[in-house]
Scaffold this motif. Sequence first.
Motif, PDB file in Angstrom:
ATOM      1  N   GLN A 107       0.730  -1.198  -0.029  1.00  0.00           N
ATOM      2  CA  GLN A 107       0.033  -0.110   0.041  1.00  0.00           C
ATOM      3  C   GLN A 107       0.875   1.258   0.075  1.00  0.00           C
ATOM      4  O   GLN A 107       0.475   2.335  -0.184  1.00  0.00           O
ATOM      5  CB  GLN A 107      -0.858  -0.130   1.228  1.00  0.00           C
ATOM      6  CG  GLN A 107      -1.896  -1.035   1.081  1.00  0.00           C
ATOM      7  CD  GLN A 107      -2.753  -1.417   2.242  1.00  0.00           C
ATOM      8  OE1 GLN A 107      -3.585  -0.282   2.379  1.00  0.00           O
ATOM      9  NE2 GLN A 107      -2.973  -2.351   2.958  1.00  0.00           N
ATOM     10  N   ARG A 108       2.076   1.047   0.160  1.00  0.00           N
ATOM     11  CA  ARG A 108       3.153   2.130   0.111  1.00  0.00           C
ATOM     12  C   ARG A 108       3.528   2.309  -1.391  1.00  0.00           C
ATOM     13  O   ARG A 108       4.880   3.101  -1.498  1.00  0.00           O
ATOM     14  CB  ARG A 108       4.323   2.004   0.877  1.00  0.00           C
ATOM     15  CG  ARG A 108       3.759   2.101   2.558  1.00  0.00           C
ATOM     16  CD  ARG A 108       4.978   1.793   3.557  1.00  0.00           C
ATOM     17  NE  ARG A 108       5.557   0.581   3.363  1.00  0.00           N
ATOM     18  CZ  ARG A 108       5.533  -0.713   3.597  1.00  0.00           C
ATOM     19  NH1 ARG A 108       4.184  -0.961   4.215  1.00  0.00           N
ATOM     20  NH2 ARG A 108       6.000  -1.615   3.187  1.00  0.00           N
ATOM     21  N   LYS A 109       3.174   1.396  -2.414  1.00  0.00           N
ATOM     22  CA  LYS A 109       3.600   1.494  -3.712  1.00  0.00           C
ATOM     23  C   LYS A 109       4.987   0.823  -3.876  1.00  0.00           C
ATOM     24  O   LYS A 109       5.844   1.068  -4.822  1.00  0.00           O
ATOM     25  CB  LYS A 109       3.756   2.836  -4.091  1.00  0.00           C
ATOM     26  CG  LYS A 109       2.469   3.706  -4.003  1.00  0.00           C
ATOM     27  CD  LYS A 109       1.233   3.227  -4.789  1.00  0.00           C
ATOM     28  CE  LYS A 109       0.002   4.096  -4.913  1.00  0.00           C
ATOM     29  NZ  LYS A 109      -1.151   3.592  -5.341  1.00  0.00           N
ATOM     30  N   GLU A 110       5.452  -0.009  -2.852  1.00  0.00           N
ATOM     31  CA  GLU A 110       6.705  -0.671  -2.984  1.00  0.00           C
ATOM     32  C   GLU A 110       6.549  -2.058  -3.620  1.00  0.00           C
ATOM     33  O   GLU A 110       5.631  -2.843  -3.354  1.00  0.00           O
ATOM     34  CB  GLU A 110       7.245  -0.943  -1.502  1.00  0.00           C
ATOM     35  CG  GLU A 110       8.659  -1.666  -1.631  1.00  0.00           C
ATOM     36  CD  GLU A 110       8.910  -2.084  -0.195  1.00  0.00           C
ATOM     37  OE1 GLU A 110      10.150  -2.731  -0.311  1.00  0.00           O
ATOM     38  OE2 GLU A 110       8.389  -1.592   0.807  1.00  0.00           O
ATOM     39  N   GLU A 111       7.460  -2.179  -4.782  1.00  0.00           N
ATOM     40  CA  GLU A 111       7.042  -3.424  -5.418  1.00  0.00           C
ATOM     41  C   GLU A 111       7.510  -4.813  -4.629  1.00  0.00           C
ATOM     42  O   GLU A 111       8.921  -4.679  -3.976  1.00  0.00           O
ATOM     43  CB  GLU A 111       7.716  -3.654  -6.590  1.00  0.00           C
ATOM     44  CG  GLU A 111       7.852  -4.734  -7.603  1.00  0.00           C
ATOM     45  CD  GLU A 111       8.546  -4.773  -8.758  1.00  0.00           C
ATOM     46  OE1 GLU A 111       9.053  -5.843  -9.175  1.00  0.00           O
ATOM     47  OE2 GLU A 111       8.642  -3.946  -9.451  1.00  0.00           O
ATOM     48  N   ILE A 112       7.039  -5.976  -4.374  1.00  0.00           N
ATOM     49  CA  ILE A 112       7.815  -6.910  -3.679  1.00  0.00           C
ATOM     50  C   ILE A 112       7.793  -8.303  -4.301  1.00  0.00           C
ATOM     51  O   ILE A 112       8.419  -9.052  -3.945  1.00  0.00           O
ATOM     52  CB  ILE A 112       6.955  -7.141  -2.373  1.00  0.00           C
ATOM     53  CG1 ILE A 112       5.432  -7.511  -2.356  1.00  0.00           C
ATOM     54  CG2 ILE A 112       6.889  -5.849  -1.337  1.00  0.00           C
ATOM     55  CD1 ILE A 112       4.765  -8.051  -0.945  1.00  0.00           C
ATOM     56  N   ALA A 113       7.122  -8.232  -5.410  1.00  0.00           N
ATOM     57  CA  ALA A 113       6.951  -9.664  -6.363  1.00  0.00           C
ATOM     58  C   ALA A 113       6.269  -9.604  -7.527  1.00  0.00           C
ATOM     59  O   ALA A 113       5.623  -8.406  -7.882  1.00  0.00           O
ATOM     60  CB  ALA A 113       6.275 -10.805  -5.391  1.00  0.00           C
TER      61      ALA A 113
END
Length: 388
Positions: free
Chosen positions: A40-46
């Motif tokens: 939800q912080r716009k950080e890509e994780i996968a």
Amino acid sequence: MRVTITKKAEKKLRQGFPLVQKEDLVDSDFPTDWVIFQTQRKEEIARGYLGKQNKGVGWVLTQKKVELDESFFEAIFLKAKASRQSYFNRSDTTAFRILNGEGDSFGGLTIDWYAGYVVFSWYNETLYTHKDELVRAFQTAYPEVKGAYEKIRFASDLPESMPIYGERAPEPLLIKENGITYATYLNEGLMTGIFLDQREVRGKLASGFLKGKSILNMFSYTGAFSVAAAVGGAGETTSVDLANRSLELTKEQFQVNHLSSEEQHIYVMDTFEYFKYAKRKNLSYDCIVLDPPSFARNKKKVFTVAKNYGELIEQSLDILAPNGWLVASTNAANVSLEKFEKQIEQAIAKKGVKVRKQTSFALPSDFKTISKFPEGSYLKVLFYQRMD
């Protein structure tokens, strides 16, 4: 395309859990295609894809920031191939799994090798829409494949089974497993004539474990357990399955191993009806194999492993010979090993019979699994011996 996931899902995905559920997504409407999963912080994780199937709504394919293109999938296929080199080097076994979904970082797709031919099983429409790209990547990794077939395992108007490319396989296609021959059919519905995940169990039966003894193979399909036991010197085999096709297919499995099918007992009958028949005839067996489908329905009864497996155990104990063996097997992913054992042992206790659990089997190594996804390790086979 980016898809936002919940905080709870973020933790799961960071820990390596590969399956995405609908409740993991912030938005109820989602694209059925390749996606980037972001917090939800716009950080890509996968990166992976979304597509409805019987397991969740999508899969994580990688935590790296890479394009999901043809070269990406070729690398997955090559890595899976390298990890199975020992199988390719075997002369006594020519059928095994070469890609096992999430166990090989590719949830939603399995591929099986049958003596130079392969069978793709597609579990959702998203992957199927990318079929051409995925098959090209596979052909680059496996140029030696003679021909390929596919099974459609998601809701669709497509045929269940059809060829994809290359030569058509002979019918039957004879494969080897532990030196035993089995007849398979790659383009007849969703099944091929053998369940490759039971290789090690059949290997035990073929090793002489039941030499001179009798075996009752319930839910026998094409009689593969019976054939393995006969090759291992079993004195008598009995195969029981409700499907009409099982009779001729089981006879064929004995014949391709130069064993007389006339000397074997093969019944097209409901399992519970056979139990009644065996009791009336005072029949008993040194080994009873119980490997039912997870769910089955006939005119009289609905059977599920989760609810009804104990009934099979109770009925079996009535016709199990002194010191006989009970082989309890299930591929029900929704039934844990602990729950399965409890169900079996409660049924045994109810009958007042003494048994000892002697050995167990899970998936063979070509059916790769990952510890972060225990649901993927679905096969549970337990050997109990009656102590009389």
